[in-house]
Design a protein around this motif. Structure first.
Motif, PDB file in Angstrom:
ATOM      1  N   UNK A   1      38.013 -55.909 -16.016  1.00 13.54           N
ATOM      2  CA  UNK A   1      36.740 -55.495 -16.600  1.00 13.54           C
ATOM      3  C   UNK A   1      35.630 -55.513 -15.553  1.00 13.54           C
ATOM      4  N   UNK A   2      35.572 -56.583 -14.766  1.00 14.25           N
ATOM      5  CA  UNK A   2      34.543 -56.692 -13.734  1.00 14.25           C
ATOM      6  C   UNK A   2      34.712 -55.609 -12.676  1.00 14.25           C
TER       7      UNK A   2
ATOM      8  N   UNK B   1      51.325 -52.513 -15.039  1.00 21.23           N
ATOM      9  CA  UNK B   1      50.017 -52.143 -14.492  1.00 21.23           C
ATOM     10  C   UNK B   1      49.350 -51.070 -15.348  1.00 21.23           C
ATOM     11  N   UNK B   2      50.118 -50.066 -15.764  1.00 25.53           N
ATOM     12  CA  UNK B   2      49.563 -48.994 -16.597  1.00 25.53           C
ATOM     13  C   UNK B   2      49.031 -49.549 -17.914  1.00 25.53           C
ATOM     14  N   UNK B   3      49.764 -50.483 -18.513  1.00 22.89           N
ATOM     15  CA  UNK B   3      49.330 -51.082 -19.778  1.00 22.89           C
ATOM     16  C   UNK B   3      48.023 -51.850 -19.610  1.00 22.89           C
ATOM     17  N   UNK B   4      47.893 -52.575 -18.512  1.00 20.01           N
ATOM     18  CA  UNK B   4      46.696 -53.374 -18.285  1.00 20.01           C
ATOM     19  C   UNK B   4      45.467 -52.499 -18.052  1.00 20.01           C
ATOM     20  N   UNK B   5      45.672 -51.327 -17.489  1.00 17.11           N
ATOM     21  CA  UNK B   5      44.533 -50.466 -17.146  1.00 17.11           C
ATOM     22  C   UNK B   5      44.131 -49.515 -18.270  1.00 17.11           C
TER      23      UNK B   5
ATOM     24  N   UNK C   1      39.714 -45.671 -20.401  1.00 18.40           N
ATOM     25  CA  UNK C   1      39.036 -44.945 -21.469  1.00 18.40           C
ATOM     26  C   UNK C   1      37.559 -45.331 -21.533  1.00 18.40           C
ATOM     27  N   UNK C   2      37.254 -46.606 -21.275  1.00 15.84           N
ATOM     28  CA  UNK C   2      35.871 -47.067 -21.317  1.00 15.84           C
ATOM     29  C   UNK C   2      35.064 -46.596 -20.110  1.00 15.84           C
TER      30      UNK C   2
ATOM     31  N   UNK D   1      35.273 -43.527 -13.461  1.00 15.77           N
ATOM     32  CA  UNK D   1      35.891 -44.252 -12.346  1.00 15.77           C
ATOM     33  C   UNK D   1      37.266 -43.656 -12.031  1.00 15.77           C
ATOM     34  N   UNK D   2      37.412 -43.195 -10.810  1.00 17.87           N
ATOM     35  CA  UNK D   2      38.700 -42.666 -10.363  1.00 17.87           C
ATOM     36  C   UNK D   2      39.574 -43.838  -9.908  1.00 17.87           C
TER      37      UNK D   2
END
Length: 273
Positions: A152-153, A200-204, A209-210, A214-215
């Motif tokens: 998040x940060x 990694x995909x699940x965590x991101x 979406x939020x 951000x690329x």
């Protein structure tokens, strides 16, 4: 470049009764001297987040001026205390969004370690050399839900800085020197790597979406291969790490975070909340 006059105060010690009533925003410890790079980083962070900036000095007068270059800071405050910097910053962290400190000497290394272990806010370690703001933000992810504050940060910082984000998921190597364990078949090795990429995909997923602006570049790598990426000053303008969830993982993660804090040539943000 604007010159801001600092509202200053002197306190013999810091307690819940003597803390300023308003939140402190970005707290930067400057010890008995002026850590120029850390102060500049803290000023930039306060301006981009639109929160106050608080400078904490020990054994010196707080009556001074600061050239910030930012007229948009809501408040610049200085507090001079006759108390150890480590103890003071830990207490002030209860009302801070983040505490920043230079990492250029052993005494600040101890203070940074204490802030990671006992502080209440996020912690930033700032090297002597200024970061290149054209570079991306890097976030280190361990695959557990405890990585969420760091993710998040990192997304928030990348968005505010108009920077790209490199999400690095590190995983422990099953064999000696990075080679597969003898009992692993090539298929098992490939499957393990694919599983780590899915983690990694699940965590991101939700964060992308939020923060659609951000690329994101994803990297899945072993622990040993990650070190050059996160210690090289040419790799990023900021590295974001977490602290771990349960006690055992937190101990391990705090050791890793401390190493990043004291050895990286890049500013490191330890996301604790």
């Amino acid at each position: 470049m604007a010159t801001r006059h600092i509202h200053s105060s002197r306190q013999s010690a810091v307690s819940s009764q003597t803390l300023p009533s308003s939140r402190l925003g970005v707290v930067v410890g400057i010890g008995t001297g002026v850590s120029t790079t850390a102060t500049q980083w803290a000023t930039h962070h306060a301006a981009t987040h639109r929160i106050p900036l608080t400078l904490v000095t020990t054994g010196t007068t707080a009556s001074q001026t600061i050239k910030t270059g930012w007229d948009s800071l809501p408040l610049v405050r200085a507090i001079a205390v006759d108390a150890p910097l480590e103890h003071t910053l830990i207490q002030l962290s209860a009302q801070a969004e983040i505490v920043a400190l230079g990492n250029d000497c052993p005494s600040t290394h101890r203070t940074l370690s204490a802030l990671v272990r006992r502080g209440h806010s996020n912690v930033a370690s700032i090297p002597e050399a200024a970061a290149d703001l054209r570079l991306p933000v890097i976030v280190l992810i361990d695959g557990l839900r405890s990585s969420e504050p760091a993710i998040r940060a990192a997304f928030d910082e990348a968005s505010r800085r108009h920077a790209s984000l490199i999400a690095v998921h590190t995983w422990s190597e099953p064999g000696h020197l990075g080679f597969p364990a003898i009992s692993w078949s090539p298929i098992e090795w490939a499957n393990n790597r694919e599983q780590e990429r899915e983690v990694l995909a699940e965590r991101l997923a939700g964060f992308q979406e939020l923060y659609p602006d951000v690329r994101v570049r994803r990297i899945t790598t072993s622990d040993s291969n990650c070190k050059p990426l996160v210690t090289d000053a040419r790799s990023a303008q900021l590295i974001v790490v977490g602290t771990g969830a349960n006690a055992k993982l937190a101990d391990i993660s705090r050791v890793a975070a401390f190493r990043q804090l004291t050895t990286s040539e890049v500013p490191v943000l330890v996301a604790k909340r």
